[in-house]
Design a protein around this motif. Structure first.
Motif, PDB file in Angstrom:
ATOM      1  N   UNK A 199       0.835  -1.204   0.000  1.00 22.96           N
ATOM      2  CA  UNK A 199       0.000   0.000   0.000  1.00 22.96           C
ATOM      3  C   UNK A 199       0.872   1.257   0.000  1.00 22.96           C
ATOM      4  N   UNK A 200       0.313   2.362  -0.515  1.00 24.52           N
ATOM      5  CA  UNK A 200       1.041   3.648  -0.431  1.00 24.52           C
ATOM      6  C   UNK A 200       0.121   4.711   0.157  1.00 24.52           C
ATOM      7  N   UNK A 201       0.735   5.719   0.779  1.00 23.98           N
ATOM      8  CA  UNK A 201      -0.003   6.784   1.482  1.00 23.98           C
ATOM      9  C   UNK A 201       0.786   8.061   1.238  1.00 23.98           C
ATOM     10  N   UNK A 202       0.315   8.893   0.319  1.00 21.89           N
ATOM     11  CA  UNK A 202       1.126  10.044  -0.090  1.00 21.89           C
ATOM     12  C   UNK A 202       0.507  11.372   0.325  1.00 21.89           C
ATOM     13  N   UNK A 203       1.371  12.272   0.767  1.00 19.92           N
ATOM     14  CA  UNK A 203       0.927  13.621   1.126  1.00 19.92           C
ATOM     15  C   UNK A 203       1.306  14.612   0.040  1.00 19.92           C
ATOM     16  N   UNK A 204       0.618  15.761   0.084  1.00 15.05           N
ATOM     17  CA  UNK A 204       0.618  16.659  -1.067  1.00 15.05           C
ATOM     18  C   UNK A 204       1.437  17.939  -0.884  1.00 15.05           C
ATOM     19  N   UNK A 205       2.450  17.896  -0.028  1.00 13.83           N
ATOM     20  CA  UNK A 205       3.204  19.119   0.280  1.00 13.83           C
ATOM     21  C   UNK A 205       3.822  19.767  -0.954  1.00 13.83           C
ATOM     22  N   UNK A 206       4.204  18.951  -1.947  1.00 12.36           N
ATOM     23  CA  UNK A 206       4.743  19.514  -3.188  1.00 12.36           C
ATOM     24  C   UNK A 206       3.757  19.330  -4.342  1.00 12.36           C
ATOM     25  N   UNK A 207       2.500  19.059  -3.999  1.00  8.78           N
ATOM     26  CA  UNK A 207       1.471  18.902  -5.040  1.00  8.78           C
ATOM     27  C   UNK A 207       1.605  17.597  -5.808  1.00  8.78           C
ATOM     28  N   UNK A 208       2.292  16.588  -5.220  1.00 10.20           N
ATOM     29  CA  UNK A 208       2.581  15.360  -5.974  1.00 10.20           C
ATOM     30  C   UNK A 208       1.921  14.107  -5.404  1.00 10.20           C
ATOM     31  N   UNK A 209       0.982  14.285  -4.462  1.00  5.20           N
ATOM     32  CA  UNK A 209       0.409  13.106  -3.797  1.00  5.20           C
ATOM     33  C   UNK A 209      -0.242  12.147  -4.797  1.00  5.20           C
ATOM     34  N   UNK A 210      -1.037  12.686  -5.722  1.00  4.25           N
ATOM     35  CA  UNK A 210      -1.713  11.814  -6.691  1.00  4.25           C
ATOM     36  C   UNK A 210      -0.698  11.232  -7.663  1.00  4.25           C
ATOM     37  N   UNK A 211       0.231  12.074  -8.144  1.00  4.40           N
ATOM     38  CA  UNK A 211       1.256  11.604  -9.095  1.00  4.40           C
ATOM     39  C   UNK A 211       2.083  10.479  -8.471  1.00  4.40           C
ATOM     40  N   UNK A 212       2.471  10.647  -7.207  1.00  9.51           N
ATOM     41  CA  UNK A 212       3.264   9.609  -6.546  1.00  9.51           C
ATOM     42  C   UNK A 212       2.454   8.325  -6.368  1.00  9.51           C
ATOM     43  N   UNK A 213       1.170   8.458  -5.979  1.00  8.83           N
ATOM     44  CA  UNK A 213       0.333   7.273  -5.792  1.00  8.83           C
ATOM     45  C   UNK A 213       0.207   6.505  -7.111  1.00  8.83           C
ATOM     46  N   UNK A 214      -0.003   7.246  -8.208  1.00  9.63           N
ATOM     47  CA  UNK A 214      -0.177   6.586  -9.505  1.00  9.63           C
ATOM     48  C   UNK A 214       1.128   5.941  -9.980  1.00  9.63           C
ATOM     49  N   UNK A 215       2.261   6.603  -9.697  1.00  8.51           N
ATOM     50  CA  UNK A 215       3.560   6.011 -10.055  1.00  8.51           C
ATOM     51  C   UNK A 215       3.729   4.690  -9.309  1.00  8.51           C
ATOM     52  N   UNK A 216       3.268   4.655  -8.060  1.00  6.69           N
ATOM     53  CA  UNK A 216       3.366   3.421  -7.265  1.00  6.69           C
ATOM     54  C   UNK A 216       2.483   2.327  -7.858  1.00  6.69           C
ATOM     55  N   UNK A 217       1.266   2.698  -8.286  1.00  8.11           N
ATOM     56  CA  UNK A 217       0.361   1.710  -8.895  1.00  8.11           C
ATOM     57  C   UNK A 217       1.013   1.121 -10.153  1.00  8.11           C
TER      58      UNK A 217
END
Ligand SMILES: [Zn+2]
Length: 503
Positions: A199-217
């Protein structure tokens, strides 16, 4: 197609963010909507934090079926016991335990050596597995941790019985390409990782939470932790609606899907926004009010010829209904009941009757009652806060050459009490008159007003945040008259204060 699990943490990570304060009934309402949205896991709270958090997790565990219900717990026995106590009646409970694994957190926050941290994690997971069949382990601040240390601690907790391994980008520090590499590295180098969910749990401090989650998927993650409207600590978490619609719209890229009923996305967003008092920015992806508005002439022209020219997904796919069948005062109970069902509200006969009476009153004042009007009525009617103070009568005189004055009559425990006051403006005068009756020392922190429906006879919704004795309370009021909506919102918050102090 791989199935990606959606782990919703609106009620835990979202609720713990600044300025949000939901009571048990409100959390339960959101949990019901999350179940309609068909998320795989609801993280209902952090049971040990407060009696209120405990009650929320317990109520949701008891009432919400067909979905996994989870509570957070630090990697210590008391937390895990408390989490289990709250969760044990759930159909499918999950204990989520965590400990920090980055050098900076282990040294300064925990004051523990890496070996001690591994030992604590293993002990916590073993203990939790003794109670609960599903245990998730999170390595807090994973993205600033040593990669080999992560492989070691994950390997050990998998041996100890963890069923889900979570990789949080706690401080929102990772870059998508780097996060993708980390996920691949963990999959290649952690003993036993193919037996558990990643599982991944990403925060958006640099506006990348969704991008990071999708990269993980794309690189093998099986589960994404996210929140409605991207709520969460600081800049927030990955937004559920963005993660889900990206996977759906680009299924050929991800070769994956989710179980989310996307037609429930818009309604979920609205409900969370209303109950938390946090508006959604207009240009927010997927659920912003402009997300499907085509303004430029050349775009409109293209859209008319073929919608695909400028639309990669339809408004219907997130539940924005194009049909504008209008309800009005000639509509009968049956029509109202049907529309409520279409909107996902399965009410019993008594509740329908209650809503219908309110509907008739409203239809008398405005000719068209829209879906959002109806939803607002339902929310307003079933707020389920036992009211000590009820508005009976309100008169305000104001103008550019008079001192604003308000006369108010409230029903206080069934007895009418009347007061009057002047103020800097009509709302201020109303609030001062109410203060005289309630005799509470309430400080108004925030006041927001918005039209929830369109047209000149639209319903206005006022949201207030008040503070009493150091605690914050959110109140909402709804009316075609904004002064009345203001009074109702203020009283709604005050009734919550009374209820909290009775507990
Ligand atoms: Zn978080």
């Amino acid at each position: 197609m791989r199935m990606i699990k959606i782990f919703d943490t609106t009620l835990r990570d979202g609720e713990q963010s600044a300025g949000i304060n939901l009571n048990v009934e409100e959390k339960l309402q959101i949990a019901r909507q999350l179940a309609r949205l068909n998320v795989d896991i609801i993280e209902a709270g952090f049971a040990i934090v407060s009696p209120g958090d405990f009650a929320s997790v317990q109520t949701i565990a008891r009432e919400i079926k067909g979905v996994t219900v989870c509570s957070l717990a630090r990697a210590v026995k008391v937390d895990i016991e408390r989490a289990w106590e709250a969760l044990k009646e759930a159909e499918n409970p999950l204990i989520h335990t965590f400990i920090a694994t980055s050098d900076i957190h282990m040294k300064y926050k925990l004051n523990k050596s890496p070996d001690q941290v591994v030992a604590m994690a293993v002990e916590a997971v073993k203990y939790a597995r003794g109670l609960c069949p599903n245990v998730e382990f999170s390595a807090e601040d994973a993205t600033r941790s040593d990669w080999d240390f992560l492989c070691r601690i994950f390997g050990e907790v998998i041996k100890a019985g963890a069923t889900v391994i979570n990789v949080p980008d706690t401080v929102g520090y990772a870059m998508p390409s780097e996060f993708a590499r980390l996920i691949r590295y963990l999959k290649e180098n952690t003993p036993g990782i193919d037996k558990v969910s990643l599982s991944v749990h990403c925060h958006n401090d640099l506006g990348l939470a969704v991008a990071n989650s999708l990269a993980a998927v794309e690189n093998g993650a099986d589960q994404v932790e996210c929140t409605i409207n991207g709520l969460g600590e600081r800049a927030g978490n990955a937004a559920l609606e963005e993660v889900v619609m990206a996977i759906k719209t680009r299924a050929e890229n991800f070769k994956a899907d989710t179980r989310i009923v996307t037609e429930q996305i818009y309604r979920s967003s609205r409900l969370v926004s209303t109950l938390t008092g946090k508006p959604v920015q207009h240009n927010k992806a997927i659920v912003g009010s402009n997300a499907f508005a085509h303004e430029a002439g050349i775009h409109q022209d293209g859209m008319l010829k073929n919608r695909m020219t400028y639309e990669i997904m339809t408004p219907q796919s997130i539940g924005l209904s194009q049909s504008n069948i209008v309800l009005g005062k000639h509509s009968g109970r049956h029509a109202v009941k049907n529309r409520l069902l279409e909107l996902g509200y399965n009410l019993d006969e008594l509740e329908i009757e209650q809503i219908y009476q309110r509907f008739i009153e409203l239809a008398d004042k405005k000719k068209e009652v829209t879906d959002s009007d109806l939803e607002a009525l339902v929310r307003n009617e079933f707020q389920a806060v036992a009211d000590r103070f009820e508005l009976e009568y309100l008169h305000v005189s104001t103008g550019n050459s008079t001192i604003p004055t308000a006369t108010i009559r409230l029903k206080v425990d069934e007895t009418p009490v009347q007061e009057a006051s002047c103020g800097d403006g009509p709302v201020d005068a109303v609030y001062k008159a109410i203060d005289r009756i309630t005799k509470l020392k309430v400080k108004l922190d925030e006041y927001n007003i918005k039209a929830v429906t369109s047209g000149e006879d639209a319903l206005g919704e006022v949201t207030v945040k008040v503070r009493e004795n150091g605690n914050a309370y959110i109140g909402r009021g709804l009316s075609t008259d904004i002064i009345e909506a203001s009074a109702l919102a203020y009283l709604h918050a005050i009734n919550k204060i009374i209820r909290a102090s009775n507990k």
